[in-house]
Design a protein around this motif. Structure first.
Motif, PDB file in Angstrom:
ATOM      1  N   ASP A 233       0.846  -1.195   0.000  1.00 56.26           N
ATOM      2  CA  ASP A 233       0.000   0.000   0.000  1.00 56.26           C
ATOM      3  C   ASP A 233       0.881   1.244   0.000  1.00 56.26           C
ATOM      4  OD1 ASP A 233      -2.322   1.449  -0.056  1.00 56.26           O
ATOM      5  OD2 ASP A 233      -2.564   1.465   2.123  1.00 56.26           O
ATOM      6  N   GLU A 234       0.339   2.305  -0.606  1.00 54.63           N
ATOM      7  CA  GLU A 234       1.091   3.556  -0.754  1.00 54.63           C
ATOM      8  C   GLU A 234       2.470   3.241  -1.326  1.00 54.63           C
ATOM      9  OE1 GLU A 234      -0.463   6.180  -0.484  1.00 54.63           O
ATOM     10  OE2 GLU A 234      -2.167   5.694   0.786  1.00 54.63           O
ATOM     11  N   GLN A 235       2.478   2.508  -2.455  1.00 52.53           N
ATOM     12  CA  GLN A 235       3.727   1.977  -2.975  1.00 52.53           C
ATOM     13  C   GLN A 235       4.736   3.053  -3.359  1.00 52.53           C
ATOM     14  OE1 GLN A 235       4.940   1.303  -6.491  1.00 52.53           O
ATOM     15  NE2 GLN A 235       3.710   2.964  -7.305  1.00 52.53           N
ATOM     16  N   HIS A 236       4.248   4.286  -3.582  1.00 57.91           N
ATOM     17  CA  HIS A 236       5.197   5.361  -3.911  1.00 57.91           C
ATOM     18  C   HIS A 236       6.110   5.705  -2.749  1.00 57.91           C
ATOM     19  CE1 HIS A 236       1.901   7.458  -1.917  1.00 57.91           C
ATOM     20  NE2 HIS A 236       2.743   8.419  -1.647  1.00 57.91           N
ATOM     21  N   ARG A 237       5.777   5.233  -1.529  1.00 58.71           N
ATOM     22  CA  ARG A 237       6.602   5.516  -0.360  1.00 58.71           C
ATOM     23  C   ARG A 237       7.750   4.507  -0.198  1.00 58.71           C
ATOM     24  NH1 ARG A 237       4.116   8.468   3.781  1.00 58.71           N
ATOM     25  NH2 ARG A 237       6.078   8.134   4.881  1.00 58.71           N
ATOM     26  N   PHE A 238       7.783   3.467  -1.033  1.00 59.61           N
ATOM     27  CA  PHE A 238       8.827   2.459  -0.933  1.00 59.61           C
ATOM     28  C   PHE A 238       9.790   2.562  -2.115  1.00 59.61           C
ATOM     29  CE2 PHE A 238       5.276   0.636   1.434  1.00 59.61           C
ATOM     30  CZ  PHE A 238       5.905   0.237   2.606  1.00 59.61           C
ATOM     31  N   GLY A 239      11.047   2.244  -1.888  1.00 60.78           N
ATOM     32  CA  GLY A 239      12.020   2.204  -2.963  1.00 60.78           C
ATOM     33  C   GLY A 239      11.917   0.904  -3.746  1.00 60.78           C
ATOM     34  N   VAL A 240      12.559   0.886  -4.903  1.00 60.51           N
ATOM     35  CA  VAL A 240      12.541  -0.303  -5.754  1.00 60.51           C
ATOM     36  C   VAL A 240      13.094  -1.512  -5.016  1.00 60.51           C
ATOM     37  CG1 VAL A 240      13.481  -1.304  -7.876  1.00 60.51           C
ATOM     38  CG2 VAL A 240      12.688   1.057  -7.867  1.00 60.51           C
ATOM     39  N   ARG A 241      14.221  -1.343  -4.328  1.00 60.21           N
ATOM     40  CA  ARG A 241      14.858  -2.478  -3.659  1.00 60.21           C
ATOM     41  C   ARG A 241      14.039  -2.965  -2.465  1.00 60.21           C
ATOM     42  NH1 ARG A 241      19.550  -3.322  -6.031  1.00 60.21           N
ATOM     43  NH2 ARG A 241      20.687  -1.581  -6.990  1.00 60.21           N
ATOM     44  N   GLN A 242      13.319  -2.063  -1.809  1.00 61.00           N
ATOM     45  CA  GLN A 242      12.472  -2.492  -0.697  1.00 61.00           C
ATOM     46  C   GLN A 242      11.330  -3.374  -1.188  1.00 61.00           C
ATOM     47  OE1 GLN A 242      11.689   1.503   0.749  1.00 61.00           O
ATOM     48  NE2 GLN A 242      12.815   1.091   2.635  1.00 61.00           N
ATOM     49  N   ARG A 243      10.717  -2.973  -2.300  1.00 61.48           N
ATOM     50  CA  ARG A 243       9.626  -3.796  -2.845  1.00 61.48           C
ATOM     51  C   ARG A 243      10.164  -5.130  -3.357  1.00 61.48           C
ATOM     52  NH1 ARG A 243       8.193   1.428  -5.015  1.00 61.48           N
ATOM     53  NH2 ARG A 243       8.888   0.846  -7.111  1.00 61.48           N
ATOM     54  N   ALA A 244      11.353  -5.097  -3.964  1.00 62.19           N
ATOM     55  CA  ALA A 244      11.954  -6.334  -4.457  1.00 62.19           C
ATOM     56  C   ALA A 244      12.338  -7.260  -3.299  1.00 62.19           C
ATOM     57  CB  ALA A 244      13.187  -6.017  -5.306  1.00 62.19           C
ATOM     58  N   ALA A 245      12.758  -6.680  -2.159  1.00 58.33           N
ATOM     59  CA  ALA A 245      13.142  -7.489  -0.997  1.00 58.33           C
ATOM     60  C   ALA A 245      11.945  -8.275  -0.463  1.00 58.33           C
ATOM     61  CB  ALA A 245      13.711  -6.585   0.098  1.00 58.33           C
ATOM     62  N   LEU A 246      10.769  -7.692  -0.509  1.00 56.53           N
ATOM     63  CA  LEU A 246       9.573  -8.402  -0.057  1.00 56.53           C
ATOM     64  C   LEU A 246       9.224  -9.521  -1.041  1.00 56.53           C
ATOM     65  CD1 LEU A 246       7.418  -8.559   2.115  1.00 56.53           C
ATOM     66  CD2 LEU A 246       6.053  -6.927   0.811  1.00 56.53           C
ATOM     67  N   ASP A 247       9.333  -9.235  -2.341  1.00 59.75           N
ATOM     68  CA  ASP A 247       9.082 -10.274  -3.346  1.00 59.75           C
ATOM     69  C   ASP A 247      10.029 -11.459  -3.161  1.00 59.75           C
ATOM     70  OD1 ASP A 247       7.099  -8.753  -4.437  1.00 59.75           O
ATOM     71  OD2 ASP A 247       8.280  -8.007  -6.129  1.00 59.75           O
ATOM     72  N   ALA A 248      11.259 -11.174  -2.715  1.00 56.87           N
ATOM     73  CA  ALA A 248      12.271 -12.222  -2.559  1.00 56.87           C
ATOM     74  C   ALA A 248      11.961 -13.169  -1.404  1.00 56.87           C
ATOM     75  CB  ALA A 248      13.646 -11.586  -2.353  1.00 56.87           C
ATOM     76  N   LYS A 249      10.959 -12.872  -0.600  1.00 55.41           N
ATOM     77  CA  LYS A 249      10.576 -13.741   0.515  1.00 55.41           C
ATOM     78  C   LYS A 249       9.808 -14.972   0.037  1.00 55.41           C
ATOM     79  CE  LYS A 249      12.017 -10.913   3.851  1.00 55.41           C
ATOM     80  NZ  LYS A 249      13.065 -11.278   4.835  1.00 55.41           N
ATOM     81  N   ALA A 250       9.446 -14.998  -1.240  1.00 51.87           N
ATOM     82  CA  ALA A 250       8.731 -16.150  -1.796  1.00 51.87           C
ATOM     83  C   ALA A 250       9.682 -17.342  -1.884  1.00 51.87           C
ATOM     84  CB  ALA A 250       8.176 -15.809  -3.174  1.00 51.87           C
ATOM     85  N   PRO A 251       9.146 -18.573  -2.046  1.00 52.08           N
ATOM     86  CA  PRO A 251      10.014 -19.754  -2.183  1.00 52.08           C
ATOM     87  C   PRO A 251      10.992 -19.576  -3.335  1.00 52.08           C
ATOM     88  CG  PRO A 251       7.738 -20.422  -1.845  1.00 52.08           C
ATOM     89  CD  PRO A 251       7.718 -18.942  -2.028  1.00 52.08           C
ATOM     90  N   GLU A 252      12.167 -20.185  -3.200  1.00 50.90           N
ATOM     91  CA  GLU A 252      13.218 -20.031  -4.200  1.00 50.90           C
ATOM     92  C   GLU A 252      12.729 -20.457  -5.586  1.00 50.90           C
ATOM     93  OE1 GLU A 252      17.904 -21.340  -4.892  1.00 50.90           O
ATOM     94  OE2 GLU A 252      16.797 -21.992  -3.098  1.00 50.90           O
ATOM     95  N   GLY A 253      13.018 -19.611  -6.553  1.00 53.09           N
ATOM     96  CA  GLY A 253      12.625 -19.911  -7.925  1.00 53.09           C
ATOM     97  C   GLY A 253      11.231 -19.460  -8.290  1.00 53.09           C
ATOM     98  N   LEU A 254      10.477 -18.932  -7.315  1.00 54.57           N
ATOM     99  CA  LEU A 254       9.109 -18.482  -7.567  1.00 54.57           C
ATOM    100  C   LEU A 254       8.976 -16.990  -7.267  1.00 54.57           C
ATOM    101  CD1 LEU A 254       7.080 -21.413  -5.961  1.00 54.57           C
ATOM    102  CD2 LEU A 254       7.601 -21.076  -8.378  1.00 54.57           C
ATOM    103  N   ALA A 255       8.035 -16.351  -7.915  1.00 56.05           N
ATOM    104  CA  ALA A 255       7.741 -14.936  -7.659  1.00 56.05           C
ATOM    105  C   ALA A 255       6.302 -14.825  -7.176  1.00 56.05           C
ATOM    106  CB  ALA A 255       7.928 -14.111  -8.928  1.00 56.05           C
ATOM    107  N   PRO A 256       6.046 -14.048  -6.117  1.00 50.80           N
ATOM    108  CA  PRO A 256       4.667 -13.929  -5.629  1.00 50.80           C
ATOM    109  C   PRO A 256       3.823 -13.055  -6.544  1.00 50.80           C
ATOM    110  CG  PRO A 256       6.089 -12.435  -4.425  1.00 50.80           C
ATOM    111  CD  PRO A 256       6.978 -13.215  -5.343  1.00 50.80           C
ATOM    112  N   HIS A 257       2.506 -13.226  -6.486  1.00 49.10           N
ATOM    113  CA  HIS A 257       1.598 -12.305  -7.159  1.00 49.10           C
ATOM    114  C   HIS A 257       1.658 -10.982  -6.401  1.00 49.10           C
ATOM    115  CE1 HIS A 257      -0.139 -15.450  -9.670  1.00 49.10           C
ATOM    116  NE2 HIS A 257      -0.142 -16.221  -8.597  1.00 49.10           N
ATOM    117  N   SER A 258       1.796  -9.882  -7.116  1.00 48.29           N
ATOM    118  CA  SER A 258       1.959  -8.579  -6.466  1.00 48.29           C
ATOM    119  C   SER A 258       0.818  -7.643  -6.812  1.00 48.29           C
ATOM    120  CB  SER A 258       3.280  -7.926  -6.902  1.00 48.29           C
ATOM    121  OG  SER A 258       4.381  -8.700  -6.469  1.00 48.29           O
TER     122      SER A 258
END
Length: 531
Positions: A233-258
């Motif tokens: 939420d309010e994604q403009h308040r997050f940097g690119v790497r911060q949003r990517a860091a959350l995506d990286a929490k998914a199982p290895e080799g998979l990308a979460p639905h965002s």
């Protein structure tokens, strides 16, 4: 017809049709012969297609009226389908729409991502429709619907917000909507060590499927067993790497639905949308009780005197007001007003005798909460603050937003700050102190459409690196300039989509040179673009 429904199961198509007709259809007493009015011909034809795909009969005809042209779809579904829920209450609902003409109740049907979830923009602000396969208006409900899809499939979902105040608000709202049927936890920097250990353990084992939090969610110690849906939420308040860091929490080799949500898309978002890497759904209706906010950009002593006078007028009428400053403490390097200094000055001069509270990001959490609760509860007339109140603050009785040194804020911040007022039944205004000739301030005074403001921001700052992490500055195009060449960009995107659909790895002989150019610029393996 939106692509997700072309080959969708019968139940999904019937659910979509049901929602459309519940909102703006009429029917006979048996609930089988139905008509649907629309100001959009494509939408009327889509409704007819849905009916025919279910084995029914449907026809469209144009209806000419004095001031408008509408299209009416008449339909009849097979007997094996249950009767529509429509009844005389539909006509009662129509009288409450903010549009004079009921045919405008449904504006459009738009895909919300690549999964079978739809947003239907409706004018019935009193109602929300949520069925098995689509959601209607209100971004919180859209977020919950996406998160529940993960839970239904045994996976995990997370919602990340930029501030503790907003995260707590989301946690309360979602927990209320769930009605206690599913566990939902909150993880922020203020979470106690004991509570934090418990939450991290349950997330790692998959016992906890849904969590709301702040930047604390992207810390290395936070692990998920099977993260499938990420809502920012309010994604403009997050940097690119911060949003990517959350995506990286998914199982290895998979990308979460965002699912990213914002009232003001930043230029990078607008540019990526044009490239097709992000699907966009626009919820244009104001939430229930919201009113447009008048905005004035002013400067000088005379304007300041009148601004304080107007605030006192609003307070005498029983309303409340915000005063926002760019700094917490005075700085020799920066010539701008500080919240702590303005708080002391205003309470002893302009607002002497009134109840004035102070809130800023450097205050302890308990003091911030106490100040905010006092203001929200009507125990304070004026709240002097920094941009910490930019998101997550909902005080319907507040009617004036005064922003100091507005040139120090970006367009998205100004738009968000303005959104703290106009949330109740009373007319509201935003007073912006700064140079009225500054393009950014001219834009904020000229309108409240978030996407239009993003276009202006794009012109002023540039889109950043579409395949990188820089979020502003002009991108490097050889023959195009955004946003003037947006139409050309869309055509190029559509052509690229067609090529990748037929040849995802660019292995065909006719694509050899294209693949060579791609590999030369981006490497042999094309990693997902961090959104």
């Amino acid at each position: 017809m939106p692509e997700p429904y072309l080959n969708a199961p019968i139940a999904a198509r019937h659910a979509l049709l049901q929602g459309l007709l519940d909102t703006d259809g009429t029917l006979n007493k048996h609930g089988q012969n139905v008509t649907f009015d629309s100001s959009s011909r494509p939408l009327a034809e889509n409704v007819a297609w849905l009916v025919r795909s279910l084995g029914g009969r449907a026809s469209c005809r144009v209806r000419m009226r004095t001031r408008s042209t509408t299209w009416q779809t008449s339909m009849q579904l097979p007997n094996e389908f249950p009767p529509f829920r429509l009844s005389r209450k539909a006509n009662r609902l129509r009288s409450r729409t903010k549009y004079g003409h009921p045919a405008k109740a449904i504006v459009a049907v738009e895909p919300a991502g690549k999964k079978r979830m739809q947003c239907i923009a409706v004018a019935h602000t009193e109602r929300l429709y949520v069925t098995d396969h689509f959601t209607v208006t209100h971004n919180t409900v859209v977020a919950l619907e996406a998160m529940l899809r993960a839970v239904e499939n045994g996976a995990q979902a997370v919602l990340m917000a930029p501030t503790e105040t907003l995260a707590e608000q989301h946690h309360r709202t979602l927990d209320s909507l769930l009605g206690g049927t599913l566990p939902l936890e909150l993880l922020t920097g203020s979470t106690s060590a004991v509570r934090r250990r418990d939450l991290l353990g349950r997330l790692a084992t998959g016992q906890l499927q849904m969590v709301v939090g702040t930047h604390a969610l992207i810390e290395p110690a936070v692990e998920f067993r099977d993260l499938a849906v990420v809502v920012v939420d309010e994604q403009h308040r997050f940097g690119v790497r911060q949003r990517a860091a959350l995506d990286a929490k998914a199982p290895e080799g998979l990308a979460p639905h965002s699912l990213h949500m914002t009232a003001t898309p930043i230029p990078r978002t607008l540019s990526l949308t044009a490239y097709g890497d992000l699907d966009a759904t626009v919820l244009r209706q104001l939430p229930k009780g919201r009113r447009p906010v008048e905005t004035f950009v002013v400067d000088g002593a005379r304007a300041r005197t009148r601004a304080y006078e107007r605030i006192r007028e609003e307070i005498r009428a029983g309303r409340q007001c915000f005063v926002v400053c760019p700094l917490v403490e005075e700085s020799e390097a920066l010539q701008a007003k500080a919240a702590t200094v303005e708080y002391e000055r205003l309470r002893s001069t302009e607002f002497e005798g009134l109840r004035v509270e102070l809130i800023h990001g450097q205050m302890p959490s308990k003091k911030k909460t106490a100040a905010m609760e006092a203001f929200a509860g009507g125990e304070a007339d004026v709240l002097v603050a920094t941009s910490v109140i930019e998101v997550g603050i909902d005080v319907p009785n507040a009617t004036v937003m005064l922003i100091e040194a507005a040139e120090r804020y970006g367009l998205s911040q100004l738009h968000q700050l303005r959104g703290r007022v106009g949330r109740g039944e009373h007319p509201s205004l935003c007073i912006v102190f700064g140079d009225p000739k500054l393009p950014r301030l001219e834009a904020i005074a000229g309108g409240g459409d978030g996407f239009r403001l993003a276009e202006v921001d794009l012109e002023l700052r540039g889109a950043g690196d579409v395949l990188g992490t820089r979020q502003h500055g002009l991108p490097e195009f050889r023959v195009a300039q955004l946003p003037e060449d947006a139409e050309l960009l869309v055509r190029a995107r559509d052509r690229a989509d067609a090529i990748l659909l037929d040849d995802p790895r660019l292995e065909a002989a006719e694509h050899a040179l294209l693949r060579e150019a791609v590999v030369a610029r981006f490497g042999s393996e094309l990693d997902p673009i961090p959104a």
